[in-house]
Scaffold this motif. Structure first.
Motif, PDB file in Angstrom:
ATOM      1  N   SER A 138       9.459   7.296   4.052  1.00  0.00           N
ATOM      2  CA  SER A 138       9.127   8.554   4.730  1.00  0.00           C
ATOM      3  C   SER A 138       8.495   9.572   3.788  1.00  0.00           C
ATOM      4  N   THR A 139       8.996   9.650   2.560  1.00  0.00           N
ATOM      5  CA  THR A 139       8.454  10.560   1.566  1.00  0.00           C
ATOM      6  C   THR A 139       8.651   9.942   0.180  1.00  0.00           C
ATOM      7  N   TYR A 140       8.110  10.600  -0.832  1.00  0.00           N
ATOM      8  CA  TYR A 140       8.271  10.077  -2.196  1.00  0.00           C
ATOM      9  C   TYR A 140       9.739  10.161  -2.604  1.00  0.00           C
TER      10      TYR A 140
ATOM     11  N   LEU B 102       5.443   4.602   2.271  1.00  0.00           N
ATOM     12  CA  LEU B 102       5.838   5.781   3.032  1.00  0.00           C
ATOM     13  C   LEU B 102       6.422   5.421   4.395  1.00  0.00           C
ATOM     14  N   TYR B 103       6.001   4.282   4.941  1.00  0.00           N
ATOM     15  CA  TYR B 103       6.533   3.859   6.234  1.00  0.00           C
ATOM     16  C   TYR B 103       8.043   3.660   6.146  1.00  0.00           C
TER      17      TYR B 103
ATOM     18  N   THR C 195       0.841  -1.189   0.000  1.00  0.00           N
ATOM     19  CA  THR C 195       0.000   0.000   0.000  1.00  0.00           C
ATOM     20  C   THR C 195       0.880   1.244   0.000  1.00  0.00           C
ATOM     21  N   GLU C 196       0.260   2.387  -0.244  1.00  0.00           N
ATOM     22  CA  GLU C 196       0.991   3.653  -0.177  1.00  0.00           C
ATOM     23  C   GLU C 196       1.555   3.858   1.228  1.00  0.00           C
ATOM     24  N   LYS C 197       0.812   3.406   2.235  1.00  0.00           N
ATOM     25  CA  LYS C 197       1.257   3.526   3.616  1.00  0.00           C
ATOM     26  C   LYS C 197       2.522   2.701   3.847  1.00  0.00           C
ATOM     27  N   ASP C 198       2.569   1.489   3.256  1.00  0.00           N
ATOM     28  CA  ASP C 198       3.768   0.651   3.368  1.00  0.00           C
ATOM     29  C   ASP C 198       4.974   1.368   2.762  1.00  0.00           C
TER      30      ASP C 198
END
Length: 217
Positions: free
Chosen positions: A52-54, A48-49, A43-46
């Motif tokens: 931290s950022t793109y 970013l975890y 997921t996007e959350k995975d």
């Protein structure tokens, strides 16, 4: 069936594919690959975890499926091939137990512990399905030769075959123990008895006297 703890990892491909990435981004990338292997599409959350950022260099290594989840195509393909091969091995083992009329151990029915590299990809310099004979150490050669009563310079034996790629003639060596025995046959002088040594010494003296007498004629 428990989650497979491993997958084939091609170090040369990974290094060439991450050569222009920073060490920090490589660390993020490898962690995401491991997470995908254990969890599946991310997921996007995975993302970013871990990132931290793109991070463009990392995100471009992943594709997005119809559900908007991220996945690395190479990791997905290798995971599927590993699963397919492991399942094939498991079935073969179960069939052998079945033919013998006995129950298979629990671990066989749930997970295949060992997997050889029989990747479906065609790689230059790799012969599919061929096992390479384990190469002996100097100690292995010494111990084997001593055990069968042979005298050998184990270091010379190892150096010789290391230099030619462990080949006998043009063929790859299949049995290093047989190679040790042949090496000794070619390089070890026969042990003479005392009587044979005396005979050879007498013949040598006779030859020398004949040569000396011939010089006076």
């Amino acid at each position: 069936m428990p989650k497979d703890p491993a997958v084939l990892f091609y170090t040369s491909d990974f290094i060439s594919g991450t050569l222009t990435m920073s060490d920090e981004d490589v660390g993020k990338y490898i962690r995401l690959l491991c997470l995908q292997h254990q969890k599946g599409h991310l997921t996007e959350k995975d993302m970013l975890y871990i990132c931290s950022t793109y991070v463009e260099d990392v995100y471009e290594k992943f594709e997005i499926d119809a559900d908007g989840l991220y996945y690395n195509k190479r990791m997905e393909n290798e995971t599927k091939k590993r699963k397919k091969y492991s399942e094939s091995r498991r079935k073969n083992i179960l069939n052998r137990y079945k033919q013998k009329g006995i129950s298979a151990p629990t671990y066989v029915a749930t997970h295949v512990l060992h997997m050889e590299n029989e990747n479906e990809d065609k790689k230059e310099g790799i012969v599919k399905g061929r096992k390479q004979t384990a190469r002996p150490t100097i100690e292995d050669v010494k111990n084997y030769a001593g055990g069968v009563g042979l005298i050998i310079d184990a270091g010379a034996f190892i150096d010789h075959y290391e230099s030619n790629g462990w080949k006998v003639g043009r063929a790859q060596m299949k049995d290093w123990r047989a190679a040790v025995r042949n090496w000794c046959r070619r390089n070890t002088k026969p042990q003479l008895t005392n009587a044979q040594k005396q005979t050879l010494a007498s013949l040598k003296q006779f030859d020398e006297r004949m040569k000396s007498d011939a010089g006076h004629i």
